[in-house]
Motif scaffolding. Structure first.
Motif, PDB file in Angstrom:
ATOM      1  N   ALA A  95     -10.139   1.343   2.315  1.00  0.00           N
ATOM      2  CA  ALA A  95      -9.641   2.502   1.568  1.00  0.00           C
ATOM      3  C   ALA A  95      -9.085   2.137   0.193  1.00  0.00           C
ATOM      4  CB  ALA A  95      -8.555   3.217   2.380  1.00  0.00           C
ATOM      5  N   ALA A  96      -8.799   0.862  -0.041  1.00  0.00           N
ATOM      6  CA  ALA A  96      -8.230   0.449  -1.325  1.00  0.00           C
ATOM      7  C   ALA A  96      -9.226   0.696  -2.455  1.00  0.00           C
ATOM      8  CB  ALA A  96      -7.847  -1.024  -1.276  1.00  0.00           C
ATOM      9  N   THR A  97      -8.716   1.102  -3.609  1.00  0.00           N
ATOM     10  CA  THR A  97      -9.582   1.384  -4.755  1.00  0.00           C
ATOM     11  C   THR A  97      -9.252   0.525  -5.972  1.00  0.00           C
ATOM     12  OG1 THR A  97      -8.104   3.162  -5.504  1.00  0.00           O
ATOM     13  CG2 THR A  97      -9.925   3.780  -4.045  1.00  0.00           C
ATOM     14  N   ARG A  98      -8.053  -0.088  -6.012  1.00  0.00           N
ATOM     15  CA  ARG A  98      -7.666  -0.830  -7.217  1.00  0.00           C
ATOM     16  C   ARG A  98      -7.365  -2.307  -6.931  1.00  0.00           C
ATOM     17  NH1 ARG A  98      -4.327   3.561  -7.436  1.00  0.00           N
ATOM     18  NH2 ARG A  98      -2.457   2.268  -7.257  1.00  0.00           N
ATOM     19  N   GLU A  99      -6.461  -2.579  -5.977  1.00  0.00           N
ATOM     20  CA  GLU A  99      -6.023  -3.964  -5.800  1.00  0.00           C
ATOM     21  C   GLU A  99      -5.529  -4.210  -4.376  1.00  0.00           C
ATOM     22  OE1 GLU A  99      -3.163  -7.300  -7.973  1.00  0.00           O
ATOM     23  OE2 GLU A  99      -2.640  -5.174  -8.146  1.00  0.00           O
TER      24      GLU A  99
ATOM     25  N   THR B 132      -0.283  -5.895   0.299  1.00  0.00           N
ATOM     26  CA  THR B 132      -0.118  -4.598  -0.349  1.00  0.00           C
ATOM     27  C   THR B 132      -1.484  -4.056  -0.766  1.00  0.00           C
ATOM     28  OG1 THR B 132       0.184  -5.498  -2.577  1.00  0.00           O
ATOM     29  CG2 THR B 132       2.162  -5.230  -1.216  1.00  0.00           C
ATOM     30  N   PHE B 133      -1.576  -2.733  -0.827  1.00  0.00           N
ATOM     31  CA  PHE B 133      -2.831  -2.058  -1.173  1.00  0.00           C
ATOM     32  C   PHE B 133      -2.553  -1.046  -2.284  1.00  0.00           C
ATOM     33  CE2 PHE B 133      -3.057  -3.409   3.211  1.00  0.00           C
ATOM     34  CZ  PHE B 133      -4.309  -3.998   3.302  1.00  0.00           C
TER      35      PHE B 133
ATOM     36  N   LEU C  34     -14.009  -7.690   2.626  1.00  0.00           N
ATOM     37  CA  LEU C  34     -13.581  -8.066   1.278  1.00  0.00           C
ATOM     38  C   LEU C  34     -14.740  -7.977   0.294  1.00  0.00           C
ATOM     39  CD1 LEU C  34     -11.219 -11.104   1.991  1.00  0.00           C
ATOM     40  CD2 LEU C  34     -10.590  -8.716   1.581  1.00  0.00           C
ATOM     41  N   GLU C  35     -15.941  -8.346   0.730  1.00  0.00           N
ATOM     42  CA  GLU C  35     -17.130  -8.199  -0.120  1.00  0.00           C
ATOM     43  C   GLU C  35     -17.316  -6.744  -0.533  1.00  0.00           C
ATOM     44  OE1 GLU C  35     -20.791 -11.096   0.586  1.00  0.00           O
ATOM     45  OE2 GLU C  35     -20.122 -10.171   2.458  1.00  0.00           O
ATOM     46  N   ASP C  36     -17.183  -5.849   0.433  1.00  0.00           N
ATOM     47  CA  ASP C  36     -17.350  -4.422   0.142  1.00  0.00           C
ATOM     48  C   ASP C  36     -16.296  -3.954  -0.862  1.00  0.00           C
ATOM     49  OD1 ASP C  36     -19.477  -4.310   1.868  1.00  0.00           O
ATOM     50  OD2 ASP C  36     -18.345  -3.429   3.536  1.00  0.00           O
ATOM     51  N   ALA C  37     -15.062  -4.428  -0.684  1.00  0.00           N
ATOM     52  CA  ALA C  37     -13.996  -4.045  -1.615  1.00  0.00           C
ATOM     53  C   ALA C  37     -14.315  -4.559  -3.020  1.00  0.00           C
ATOM     54  CB  ALA C  37     -12.656  -4.588  -1.129  1.00  0.00           C
ATOM     55  N   ALA C  38     -14.789  -5.800  -3.105  1.00  0.00           N
ATOM     56  CA  ALA C  38     -15.144  -6.356  -4.411  1.00  0.00           C
ATOM     57  C   ALA C  38     -16.264  -5.557  -5.056  1.00  0.00           C
ATOM     58  CB  ALA C  38     -15.540  -7.818  -4.254  1.00  0.00           C
ATOM     59  N   ALA C  39     -17.236  -5.110  -4.257  1.00  0.00           N
ATOM     60  CA  ALA C  39     -18.346  -4.309  -4.793  1.00  0.00           C
ATOM     61  C   ALA C  39     -17.861  -2.979  -5.363  1.00  0.00           C
ATOM     62  CB  ALA C  39     -19.384  -4.067  -3.697  1.00  0.00           C
ATOM     63  N   ARG C  40     -16.729  -2.493  -4.856  1.00  0.00           N
ATOM     64  CA  ARG C  40     -16.137  -1.261  -5.388  1.00  0.00           C
ATOM     65  C   ARG C  40     -15.259  -1.540  -6.596  1.00  0.00           C
ATOM     66  NH1 ARG C  40     -14.507  -0.852  -0.002  1.00  0.00           N
ATOM     67  NH2 ARG C  40     -12.315  -0.836  -0.640  1.00  0.00           N
ATOM     68  N   GLY C  41     -15.148  -2.807  -7.001  1.00  0.00           N
ATOM     69  CA  GLY C  41     -14.333  -3.160  -8.160  1.00  0.00           C
ATOM     70  C   GLY C  41     -12.876  -3.409  -7.845  1.00  0.00           C
TER      71      GLY C  41
ATOM     72  N   GLY D  33     -14.520   6.506   3.566  1.00  0.00           N
ATOM     73  CA  GLY D  33     -14.415   7.570   2.585  1.00  0.00           C
ATOM     74  C   GLY D  33     -13.063   8.241   2.577  1.00  0.00           C
ATOM     75  N   LEU D  34     -12.225   7.936   3.590  1.00  0.00           N
ATOM     76  CA  LEU D  34     -10.874   8.485   3.569  1.00  0.00           C
ATOM     77  C   LEU D  34     -10.077   7.853   2.429  1.00  0.00           C
ATOM     78  CD1 LEU D  34      -9.818   8.511   7.348  1.00  0.00           C
ATOM     79  CD2 LEU D  34     -10.679  10.420   5.977  1.00  0.00           C
ATOM     80  N   SER D  35      -9.170   8.616   1.858  1.00  0.00           N
ATOM     81  CA  SER D  35      -8.293   8.070   0.822  1.00  0.00           C
ATOM     82  C   SER D  35      -7.312   7.082   1.443  1.00  0.00           C
ATOM     83  CB  SER D  35      -7.518   9.200   0.144  1.00  0.00           C
ATOM     84  OG  SER D  35      -6.577   9.761   1.052  1.00  0.00           O
ATOM     85  N   LEU D  36      -6.625   6.324   0.601  1.00  0.00           N
ATOM     86  CA  LEU D  36      -5.633   5.378   1.106  1.00  0.00           C
ATOM     87  C   LEU D  36      -4.533   6.117   1.857  1.00  0.00           C
ATOM     88  CD1 LEU D  36      -4.797   2.381   1.163  1.00  0.00           C
ATOM     89  CD2 LEU D  36      -3.439   2.814  -0.891  1.00  0.00           C
ATOM     90  N   ARG D  37      -4.124   7.258   1.325  1.00  0.00           N
ATOM     91  CA  ARG D  37      -3.077   8.044   1.994  1.00  0.00           C
ATOM     92  C   ARG D  37      -3.567   8.528   3.361  1.00  0.00           C
ATOM     93  NH1 ARG D  37       2.264   8.767   2.838  1.00  0.00           N
ATOM     94  NH2 ARG D  37       2.180  10.235   4.548  1.00  0.00           N
ATOM     95  N   GLU D  38      -4.778   9.049   3.417  1.00  0.00           N
ATOM     96  CA  GLU D  38      -5.332   9.519   4.693  1.00  0.00           C
ATOM     97  C   GLU D  38      -5.480   8.367   5.683  1.00  0.00           C
ATOM     98  OE1 GLU D  38      -8.105  13.261   3.138  1.00  0.00           O
ATOM     99  OE2 GLU D  38      -8.842  11.198   2.985  1.00  0.00           O
ATOM    100  N   THR D  39      -5.862   7.211   5.171  1.00  0.00           N
ATOM    101  CA  THR D  39      -5.986   6.033   6.044  1.00  0.00           C
ATOM    102  C   THR D  39      -4.630   5.601   6.571  1.00  0.00           C
ATOM    103  OG1 THR D  39      -7.938   5.307   4.812  1.00  0.00           O
ATOM    104  CG2 THR D  39      -6.814   3.670   6.160  1.00  0.00           C
ATOM    105  N   PHE D  40      -3.625   5.608   5.715  1.00  0.00           N
ATOM    106  CA  PHE D  40      -2.268   5.260   6.143  1.00  0.00           C
ATOM    107  C   PHE D  40      -1.809   6.164   7.289  1.00  0.00           C
ATOM    108  CE2 PHE D  40       2.393   5.733   5.717  1.00  0.00           C
ATOM    109  CZ  PHE D  40       2.798   4.408   5.830  1.00  0.00           C
ATOM    110  N   GLU D  41      -2.202   7.417   7.235  1.00  0.00           N
ATOM    111  CA  GLU D  41      -1.791   8.366   8.268  1.00  0.00           C
ATOM    112  C   GLU D  41      -2.509   8.140   9.593  1.00  0.00           C
ATOM    113  OE1 GLU D  41      -2.289  12.175   6.481  1.00  0.00           O
ATOM    114  OE2 GLU D  41      -0.524  11.957   5.178  1.00  0.00           O
ATOM    115  N   THR D  42      -3.563   7.310   9.619  1.00  0.00           N
ATOM    116  CA  THR D  42      -4.198   6.969  10.897  1.00  0.00           C
ATOM    117  C   THR D  42      -3.464   5.822  11.605  1.00  0.00           C
ATOM    118  OG1 THR D  42      -5.747   5.275  10.059  1.00  0.00           O
ATOM    119  CG2 THR D  42      -6.441   7.588   9.909  1.00  0.00           C
TER     120      THR D  42
END
Length: 514
Positions: A321-325, A403-404, A343-350, A34-43
């Protein structure tokens, strides 16, 4: 009696053998979905400060940049490579290190004994020992072959044979650094337009003291390991130092647009140098301007069948954390069940996923191809937003970059295969920058746009609802795959690996069929 002596010697060696595993880098901070990509990058590990970055996808420019970095060294050079070959690039590189050391620069170098051809040949060992003679260069080889095989036999752990120092690191004066996929050998720096065997790769130069310090820590862990053995020795009677320095001088003149000295006409490596016409005058051409980006370093030490390292964990966090690509470039694809589920989970999120890799035509690793050829139809079936592109020509796609969402770019040495995930030391630079991500993707996207025969897209049969079509045996029906563009001879060569692959499945810990 002889048998008892062998058993006793083996027992004594076993008792004194180093225990595994070696200390790992600190674990990443806690992560929750549930963390954003930016928040994940900071981990991801630090330094997390802005740095100056230059990407190198062109082989000639990548070699010239290495030369610039060595040329600029005033105080220190730290270098580690998996492969360094006894060709004009390897010899001139060693000669440059020797030249810098003779001018007072402190030089430390680590080469992997499994990957580096020089460490397995009498002549090559002579070059390496010569370089370390007189304490001019502190040179070590990582896990010599006799140690690998002895440890593997005594511990009954095949992983002890495989685990290697796979980093590619250059750090100059504690300020300037370079990492990426390229080793030091002719195939990494040849012109792909003239050499069918030239690799396609990507490196990144990073100007930042905190980033350089992080890479030095990664280097020193491997360099100071009990598995890193000194390659220094006495100077030989027929000194090879002069040959290394001559190779350095010839390359230096060529890169500055001048002919080598006439005295080198008889050298075997000179004819090889003259074949690389694009290298002539390469140092006279200015590199592209740098980009600025917040940069972090992920470091995974050599380990023994332990796929819980910093890079693997960091990658799966970013996937979640990726939402687009997600855009992946990797030479080898052998995914674990955990990786496929991510990857399945990412695909399920579109999330759109693009994967660019090798085919039987281009790969330099038939065993990984055997795994891949079994996995890819099932991978497309389970990850419906995935598009899969493979090289249709002989050029090996050797870049390791992801890239994310066009915001985060990772460039380094890590492959999407069990060897990187569970055994080898690896390093990746992570940058938060749309410009850097765009540059990382640019070469592969251009190749996708050009299409076949440069890149082929593998596809499976799908029904009207987009679901994978399966045959009576349950296997996914292929619409276009390797048999549609590979020769029967290439398939015959791969066929022998399937038997080995089945036997090796328990050893690597990954099932070849998902």
């Amino acid at each position: 009696m002889l048998g008892l002596l062998v058993v006793a010697a083996g027992a004594a060696l076993w008792a004194s053998w180093p225990q595994r595993p070696e200390p790992a880098p600190p674990p990443l901070p806690p992560f929750q979905r549930g963390l954003s990509l930016r928040e994940t990058f900071e981990t991801l590990p630090g330094p997390g400060q802005e740095a100056s970055l230059r990407l190198f996808t062109d082989n000639t420019e990548a070699w010239a940049e290495r030369w610039r970095l060595l040329e600029s060294a005033e105080h220190s050079i730290d270098v580690s490579y998996f492969i360094l070959h006894e060709d004009i690039f390897g010899l001139s590189f060693l000669g440059h290190l020797l030249e810098r050391a003779r001018n007072g620069v402190s030089v430390r170098m680590l080469l992997d004994a499994l990957g580096t051809k020089m460490s397995r040949e009498i002549a090559g060992n002579g070059y390496l020992q010569e370089l370390g003679a007189g304490k001019r260069v502190s040179l070590r080889t990582y896990r010599p072959l006799w140690r690998r095989w002895t440890e593997g036999l005594l511990t009954l752990r095949p992983s002890a044979i495989v685990a290697s120092e796979h980093d590619k690191i250059m750090v100059i004066d504690g300020r300037r650094s370079l990492t990426g996929g390229r080793n030091i050998a002719v195939e990494y720096f040849s012109d792909p337009r003239k050499d069918d065997h030239a690799f396609k790769d990507v490196d990144v130069r990073i100007d930042s003291k905190p980033v350089a310090a992080a890479l030095v820590r990664a280097f020193e862990h491997q360099f100071a390991s009990e598995d890193a053995v000194s390659a220094s020795g006495a100077e030989s009677e027929a000194s090879r130092s002069s040959e290394l320095l001559r190779a350095y001088a010839a390359m230096d003149r060529w890169l500055h647009g001048k002919d080598p000295e006439a005295a080198d006409d008889s050298a075997d490596w000179l004819a090889q140098l003259r074949e690389h016409t694009r290298l002539r005058g390469a140092l006279l051409r200015e590199p592209a301007p740098p980009l600025r980006a917040e940069t972090r370093i992920l470091d995974s030490h050599t380990r023994f069948n332990a796929p819980d390292d910093q890079i693997t964990e960091g990658l799966w966090r970013l996937v979640q954390a990726a939402t687009r690509e997600i855009f992946v470039q990797t030479p080898y694809v052998v995914l674990s069940e955990q990786g496929v589920r991510a990857l399945e989970d990412a695909a399920a999120r579109g999330v759109a996923i693009t994967l660019v890799t090798n085919s039987p035509v281009s790969s330099d690793n038939a065993l990984s191809q055997a795994f891949f050829l079994e996995q890819w139809p099932e991978l497309l079936a389970r990850v419906p937003t995935l598009r899969l592109f493979v090289a249709g020509r002989e050029h090996n796609l050797h870049a390791k970059a992801v890239t994310f969402d066009g915001e985060v770019a990772l460039v380094g040495t890590y492959n999407l295969d069990p060897v990187s995930m569970a055994f080898n030391s690896e390093v990746m630079a992570a940058a938060w920058s749309q410009q850097v991500a765009g540059q990382v993707e640019a070469t592969a996207r251009a190749a996708i746009a050009r299409g076949a025969p440069e890149l082929f897209e593998y596809r499976i049969e799908r029904d009207s609802a987009g679901r994978a079509v399966r045959g009576e045996d349950g296997r996914v029906a292929v619409r276009f795959g390797p048999r549609d563009h590979c020769t029967p001879e290439e398939w015959a060569a791969l066929g022998a690996y399937w038997t080995v692959l089945k036997a090796a499945k328990d050893f690597v810990g990954f099932s070849p069929i998902l």
